[in-house]
Design a protein around this motif. Structure first.
Motif, PDB file in Angstrom:
ATOM      1  N   ALA A 173      -3.865   0.552  -5.615  1.00 25.69           N
ATOM      2  CA  ALA A 173      -3.866   0.698  -4.161  1.00 25.69           C
ATOM      3  C   ALA A 173      -5.269   0.535  -3.598  1.00 25.69           C
ATOM      4  O   ALA A 173      -5.469  -0.116  -2.559  1.00 25.69           O
ATOM      5  CB  ALA A 173      -3.286   2.057  -3.767  1.00 25.69           C
ATOM      6  N   GLN A 174      -6.254   1.107  -4.262  1.00 23.51           N
ATOM      7  CA  GLN A 174      -7.635   1.008  -3.795  1.00 23.51           C
ATOM      8  C   GLN A 174      -8.114  -0.444  -3.808  1.00 23.51           C
ATOM      9  O   GLN A 174      -8.756  -0.910  -2.857  1.00 23.51           O
ATOM     10  CB  GLN A 174      -8.523   1.888  -4.672  1.00 23.51           C
ATOM     11  CG  GLN A 174      -8.251   3.378  -4.492  1.00 23.51           C
ATOM     12  CD  GLN A 174      -8.663   4.213  -5.685  1.00 23.51           C
ATOM     13  OE1 GLN A 174      -9.267   3.728  -6.639  1.00 23.51           O
ATOM     14  NE2 GLN A 174      -8.313   5.499  -5.645  1.00 23.51           N
TER      15      GLN A 174
ATOM     16  N   ASP B  22       0.702   4.058  -2.903  1.00 24.62           N
ATOM     17  CA  ASP B  22      -0.043   5.272  -2.567  1.00 24.62           C
ATOM     18  C   ASP B  22       0.845   6.405  -2.059  1.00 24.62           C
ATOM     19  O   ASP B  22       0.784   7.521  -2.578  1.00 24.62           O
ATOM     20  CB  ASP B  22      -1.103   4.936  -1.511  1.00 24.62           C
ATOM     21  CG  ASP B  22      -1.941   6.138  -1.114  1.00 24.62           C
ATOM     22  OD1 ASP B  22      -2.766   6.582  -1.939  1.00 24.62           O
ATOM     23  OD2 ASP B  22      -1.773   6.642   0.002  1.00 24.62           O
ATOM     24  N   GLN B  23       1.664   6.150  -1.064  1.00 23.66           N
ATOM     25  CA  GLN B  23       2.432   7.222  -0.440  1.00 23.66           C
ATOM     26  C   GLN B  23       3.712   7.557  -1.201  1.00 23.66           C
ATOM     27  O   GLN B  23       4.000   8.727  -1.461  1.00 23.66           O
ATOM     28  CB  GLN B  23       2.771   6.841   1.006  1.00 23.66           C
ATOM     29  CG  GLN B  23       1.582   6.848   1.935  1.00 23.66           C
ATOM     30  CD  GLN B  23       1.001   8.237   2.128  1.00 23.66           C
ATOM     31  OE1 GLN B  23       1.731   9.205   2.293  1.00 23.66           O
ATOM     32  NE2 GLN B  23      -0.311   8.335   2.105  1.00 23.66           N
TER      33      GLN B  23
ATOM     34  N   HIS C 157      -7.733   9.385  -0.345  1.00 25.06           N
ATOM     35  CA  HIS C 157      -7.228   9.935  -1.606  1.00 25.06           C
ATOM     36  C   HIS C 157      -8.158   9.660  -2.787  1.00 25.06           C
ATOM     37  O   HIS C 157      -7.946  10.198  -3.880  1.00 25.06           O
ATOM     38  CB  HIS C 157      -5.858   9.325  -1.929  1.00 25.06           C
ATOM     39  CG  HIS C 157      -4.763   9.795  -1.029  1.00 25.06           C
ATOM     40  ND1 HIS C 157      -3.608   9.068  -0.796  1.00 25.06           N
ATOM     41  CD2 HIS C 157      -4.642  10.935  -0.294  1.00 25.06           C
ATOM     42  CE1 HIS C 157      -2.818   9.747   0.023  1.00 25.06           C
ATOM     43  NE2 HIS C 157      -3.421  10.871   0.343  1.00 25.06           N
TER      44      HIS C 157
ATOM     45  N   ASP D 132      -2.818   4.727  -7.666  1.00 27.28           N
ATOM     46  CA  ASP D 132      -4.035   4.874  -6.875  1.00 27.28           C
ATOM     47  C   ASP D 132      -5.044   3.754  -7.106  1.00 27.28           C
ATOM     48  O   ASP D 132      -5.601   3.197  -6.153  1.00 27.28           O
ATOM     49  CB  ASP D 132      -4.695   6.226  -7.163  1.00 27.28           C
ATOM     50  CG  ASP D 132      -3.990   7.378  -6.469  1.00 27.28           C
ATOM     51  OD1 ASP D 132      -2.825   7.204  -6.034  1.00 27.28           O
ATOM     52  OD2 ASP D 132      -4.587   8.470  -6.373  1.00 27.28           O
TER      53      ASP D 132
ATOM     54  N   ILE E 218       0.839  -1.208   0.000  1.00 25.00           N
ATOM     55  CA  ILE E 218       0.000   0.000   0.000  1.00 25.00           C
ATOM     56  C   ILE E 218       0.872   1.256   0.000  1.00 25.00           C
ATOM     57  O   ILE E 218       0.618   2.203  -0.756  1.00 25.00           O
ATOM     58  CB  ILE E 218      -0.950  -0.021   1.215  1.00 25.00           C
ATOM     59  CG1 ILE E 218      -2.053  -1.070   1.010  1.00 25.00           C
ATOM     60  CG2 ILE E 218      -1.566   1.356   1.459  1.00 25.00           C
ATOM     61  CD1 ILE E 218      -2.838  -1.388   2.269  1.00 25.00           C
TER      62      ILE E 218
ATOM     63  N   PHE F 118      -0.076   9.828  -9.057  1.00 24.37           N
ATOM     64  CA  PHE F 118      -1.360   9.160  -8.837  1.00 24.37           C
ATOM     65  C   PHE F 118      -1.453   7.820  -9.568  1.00 24.37           C
ATOM     66  O   PHE F 118      -2.506   7.186  -9.582  1.00 24.37           O
ATOM     67  CB  PHE F 118      -2.503  10.073  -9.303  1.00 24.37           C
ATOM     68  CG  PHE F 118      -2.422  11.464  -8.729  1.00 24.37           C
ATOM     69  CD1 PHE F 118      -2.780  11.706  -7.408  1.00 24.37           C
ATOM     70  CD2 PHE F 118      -1.942  12.518  -9.485  1.00 24.37           C
ATOM     71  CE1 PHE F 118      -2.683  12.985  -6.871  1.00 24.37           C
ATOM     72  CE2 PHE F 118      -1.839  13.795  -8.959  1.00 24.37           C
ATOM     73  CZ  PHE F 118      -2.212  14.027  -7.640  1.00 24.37           C
TER      74      PHE F 118
ATOM     75  N   ARG G  22       3.648   9.609  -4.429  1.00 22.09           N
ATOM     76  CA  ARG G  22       3.366  11.020  -4.173  1.00 22.09           C
ATOM     77  C   ARG G  22       4.624  11.784  -3.757  1.00 22.09           C
ATOM     78  O   ARG G  22       4.671  13.006  -3.904  1.00 22.09           O
ATOM     79  CB  ARG G  22       2.275  11.147  -3.099  1.00 22.09           C
ATOM     80  CG  ARG G  22       0.879  10.842  -3.638  1.00 22.09           C
ATOM     81  CD  ARG G  22      -0.167  10.694  -2.553  1.00 22.09           C
ATOM     82  NE  ARG G  22      -1.506  10.813  -3.105  1.00 22.09           N
ATOM     83  CZ  ARG G  22      -2.130   9.866  -3.803  1.00 22.09           C
ATOM     84  NH1 ARG G  22      -1.524   8.707  -4.032  1.00 22.09           N
ATOM     85  NH2 ARG G  22      -3.338  10.068  -4.286  1.00 22.09           N
TER      86      ARG G  22
ATOM     87  N   VAL H 182      -5.517   5.682   1.671  1.00 22.78           N
ATOM     88  CA  VAL H 182      -5.810   5.312   0.282  1.00 22.78           C
ATOM     89  C   VAL H 182      -7.248   5.659  -0.061  1.00 22.78           C
ATOM     90  O   VAL H 182      -7.537   6.196  -1.145  1.00 22.78           O
ATOM     91  CB  VAL H 182      -5.536   3.813   0.052  1.00 22.78           C
ATOM     92  CG1 VAL H 182      -6.000   3.380  -1.337  1.00 22.78           C
ATOM     93  CG2 VAL H 182      -4.046   3.511   0.236  1.00 22.78           C
TER      94      VAL H 182
END
Length: 198
Positions: free
Chosen positions: A93-94, A73-74, A123, A90, A69, A87, A77, A120
């Motif tokens: 990650a979702q 996600d992090q 975002h 994303d 994750i 992004f 960024r 997540v």
């Protein structure tokens, strides 16, 4: 032998004994802009592997799930800040988060680690996921002893702010420029407001 995600989790969360200790040590690291190069140098290859659809085997344990994750996600960024690629992870990650939540893997993590699972959803430009995010943050807050409540109240507050933006616009206006989306006049007015860009 260390699991492959352990260096990432140690770098991200440090060694604080309580959620507040971890946040005190890592908050500017998480939400500032001063460690982007370090993220790229230490974990850039893993991020690219994850963004390309790899590291599925990390999803076989809660800790590995959390590590994946973060890579999706992090870290994008940080490594790809202010670009479209920030992004790129994303969507996956979702999916990864929702699969783990169905297994209740978040409850096998420390409270401060669960924050980054829920980010997540925070975002996501999807109202149902924003609603789930706020619901989960409220539950997380309720689980905390009084000494930690202020920290988790702050996380909930940010989640509720994100939820309100998606309720109002259906998307995050501050992403429009990077994503090549034209802003409406209402969004442009909103972006002039203090704190509109997180």
């Amino acid at each position: 032998m260390l699991a492959p995600w352990q260096p990432l989790l140690a770098w991200w969360f440090g060694w604080g004994r309580s959620p507040q200790d971890v946040a005190d040590e890592k908050s500017t690291f998480w939400f500032g802009k001063h460690h982007d190069d370090e993220a790229r140098e230490r974990f850039g290859d893993l991020v690219e592997h994850a963004l390309a659809g790899g590291l599925d085997e990390w999803q076989e344990s809660p800790q590995g799930w959390l590590g994946l994750i973060l890579l999706l996600d992090q870290l994008p960024r940080m490594i790809h800040r202010d670009t479209l690629r920030a992004f790129e992870g994303d969507r996956r990650a979702q999916v990864v988060v929702m699969q783990g939540l169905q297994k209740n893997w978040d409850y096998q993590l420390l409270p401060i680690q669960r924050v980054f699972v829920l980010l997540v959803l925070e975002h996501a430009e999807v109202l149902d996921w924003q609603n789930l995010c706020v619901e989960r943050y409220r539950s997380l807050l309720e689980e905390q002893p009084e000494t930690h409540r202020r920290l988790f109240e702050g996380f909930l507050d940010y989640a509720e702010q994100h939820q309100r933006i998606i309720e109002r616009f259906g998307r995050f206006p501050h992403r429009n420029l990077v994503l090549g989306r034209p802003s409406t006049s209402e969004e442009m007015d909103y972006l002039l407001e203090p704190g509109s860009r997180f």
